[in-house]
Write a protein that holds these residues in place. Structure first.
Motif, PDB file in Angstrom:
ATOM      1  N   THR A 103       0.855  -1.189   0.000  1.00 40.90           N
ATOM      2  CA  THR A 103       0.000   0.000   0.000  1.00 40.90           C
ATOM      3  C   THR A 103       0.885   1.232   0.000  1.00 40.90           C
ATOM      4  O   THR A 103       1.785   1.360   0.835  1.00 40.90           O
ATOM      5  CB  THR A 103      -0.909   0.029   1.240  1.00 40.90           C
ATOM      6  OG1 THR A 103      -1.662  -1.180   1.310  1.00 40.90           O
ATOM      7  CG2 THR A 103      -1.880   1.205   1.180  1.00 40.90           C
ATOM      8  N   PHE A 104       0.643   2.114  -0.956  1.00 41.07           N
ATOM      9  CA  PHE A 104       1.327   3.403  -1.029  1.00 41.07           C
ATOM     10  C   PHE A 104       0.399   4.462  -0.459  1.00 41.07           C
ATOM     11  O   PHE A 104      -0.802   4.456  -0.745  1.00 41.07           O
ATOM     12  CB  PHE A 104       1.658   3.760  -2.480  1.00 41.07           C
ATOM     13  CG  PHE A 104       2.656   2.836  -3.113  1.00 41.07           C
ATOM     14  CD1 PHE A 104       4.016   3.097  -3.022  1.00 41.07           C
ATOM     15  CD2 PHE A 104       2.246   1.707  -3.802  1.00 41.07           C
ATOM     16  CE1 PHE A 104       4.941   2.243  -3.605  1.00 41.07           C
ATOM     17  CE2 PHE A 104       3.157   0.848  -4.391  1.00 41.07           C
ATOM     18  CZ  PHE A 104       4.514   1.118  -4.285  1.00 41.07           C
ATOM     19  N   PHE A 105       0.942   5.385   0.319  1.00 43.47           N
ATOM     20  CA  PHE A 105       0.164   6.449   0.953  1.00 43.47           C
ATOM     21  C   PHE A 105       0.655   7.790   0.428  1.00 43.47           C
ATOM     22  O   PHE A 105       1.852   8.079   0.475  1.00 43.47           O
ATOM     23  CB  PHE A 105       0.348   6.417   2.473  1.00 43.47           C
ATOM     24  CG  PHE A 105      -0.130   5.150   3.115  1.00 43.47           C
ATOM     25  CD1 PHE A 105      -1.401   5.083   3.660  1.00 43.47           C
ATOM     26  CD2 PHE A 105       0.679   4.028   3.170  1.00 43.47           C
ATOM     27  CE1 PHE A 105      -1.851   3.908   4.260  1.00 43.47           C
ATOM     28  CE2 PHE A 105       0.252   2.857   3.766  1.00 43.47           C
ATOM     29  CZ  PHE A 105      -1.029   2.794   4.313  1.00 43.47           C
TER      30      PHE A 105
ATOM     31  N   GLY B 189      -3.809  -5.852 -11.387  1.00 45.14           N
ATOM     32  CA  GLY B 189      -4.793  -4.911 -10.867  1.00 45.14           C
ATOM     33  C   GLY B 189      -4.245  -4.075  -9.732  1.00 45.14           C
ATOM     34  O   GLY B 189      -3.269  -4.438  -9.081  1.00 45.14           O
ATOM     35  N   ALA B 190      -4.880  -2.950  -9.507  1.00 42.50           N
ATOM     36  CA  ALA B 190      -4.543  -2.044  -8.411  1.00 42.50           C
ATOM     37  C   ALA B 190      -5.828  -1.355  -7.994  1.00 42.50           C
ATOM     38  O   ALA B 190      -6.730  -1.171  -8.811  1.00 42.50           O
ATOM     39  CB  ALA B 190      -3.509  -1.007  -8.852  1.00 42.50           C
TER      40      ALA B 190
ATOM     41  N   ALA C 293      -3.428   0.310  -3.411  1.00 40.11           N
ATOM     42  CA  ALA C 293      -3.218  -1.020  -2.841  1.00 40.11           C
ATOM     43  C   ALA C 293      -3.085  -2.049  -3.959  1.00 40.11           C
ATOM     44  O   ALA C 293      -3.841  -2.016  -4.932  1.00 40.11           O
ATOM     45  CB  ALA C 293      -4.385  -1.382  -1.926  1.00 40.11           C
ATOM     46  N   LEU C 294      -2.117  -2.970  -3.792  1.00 42.46           N
ATOM     47  CA  LEU C 294      -1.865  -3.994  -4.808  1.00 42.46           C
ATOM     48  C   LEU C 294      -1.489  -5.311  -4.139  1.00 42.46           C
ATOM     49  O   LEU C 294      -0.758  -5.323  -3.148  1.00 42.46           O
ATOM     50  CB  LEU C 294      -0.705  -3.577  -5.713  1.00 42.46           C
ATOM     51  CG  LEU C 294      -0.766  -2.212  -6.374  1.00 42.46           C
ATOM     52  CD1 LEU C 294       0.068  -1.208  -5.617  1.00 42.46           C
ATOM     53  CD2 LEU C 294      -0.293  -2.303  -7.789  1.00 42.46           C
TER      54      LEU C 294
END
Length: 105
Positions: free
Chosen positions: A7-9, A36-37, A68-69
């Motif tokens: 997860t990137f924020f 997918g993402a 999120a991936l």
């Protein structure tokens, strides 16, 4: 299948190479063949700098965004390498997971 949930924020207004960071991450994932993402828009939060971020009508102060991936180990390495090579500085979390589909249909 074994892999990682990453997860990137970031915030809605932050940009990298002329596009929102969240969009850049999704496009980078697509370019390396990720299946997918998911992009989440948050209502409010605060960052490492202590600044408050919100989508409140009275406080439109750059709402938080997450990408999120679910990735294989190779996909995770490739995406993080692409981020590093592009000098993208963004906070992320990574957890080991098992993932797959509930049926063949």
């Amino acid at each position: 299948m074994q892999g990682y949930f990453i997860t990137f924020f970031t915030q809605q207004s932050r940009e990298h190479e002329g596009m929102p960071i969240a969009t850049w991450i999704v496009e980078a994932a697509r370019a390396i063949g990720v299946r997918g993402a998911t992009l989440f828009s948050g209502r409010e939060g605060f960052g490492h700098d202590g600044r408050f971020h919100s989508d409140n009508f009275f406080d439109l102060d750059d709402p938080p965004v997450q990408v999120a991936l679910a990735l294989t180990g190779e996909e995770c390495d490739a995406l993080l390498t692409r981020c590093a090579e592009s000098n993208l500085r963004v906070f992320y979390t990574r957890s080991e997971i098992e993932f797959g589909f509930t049926s063949d249909g």
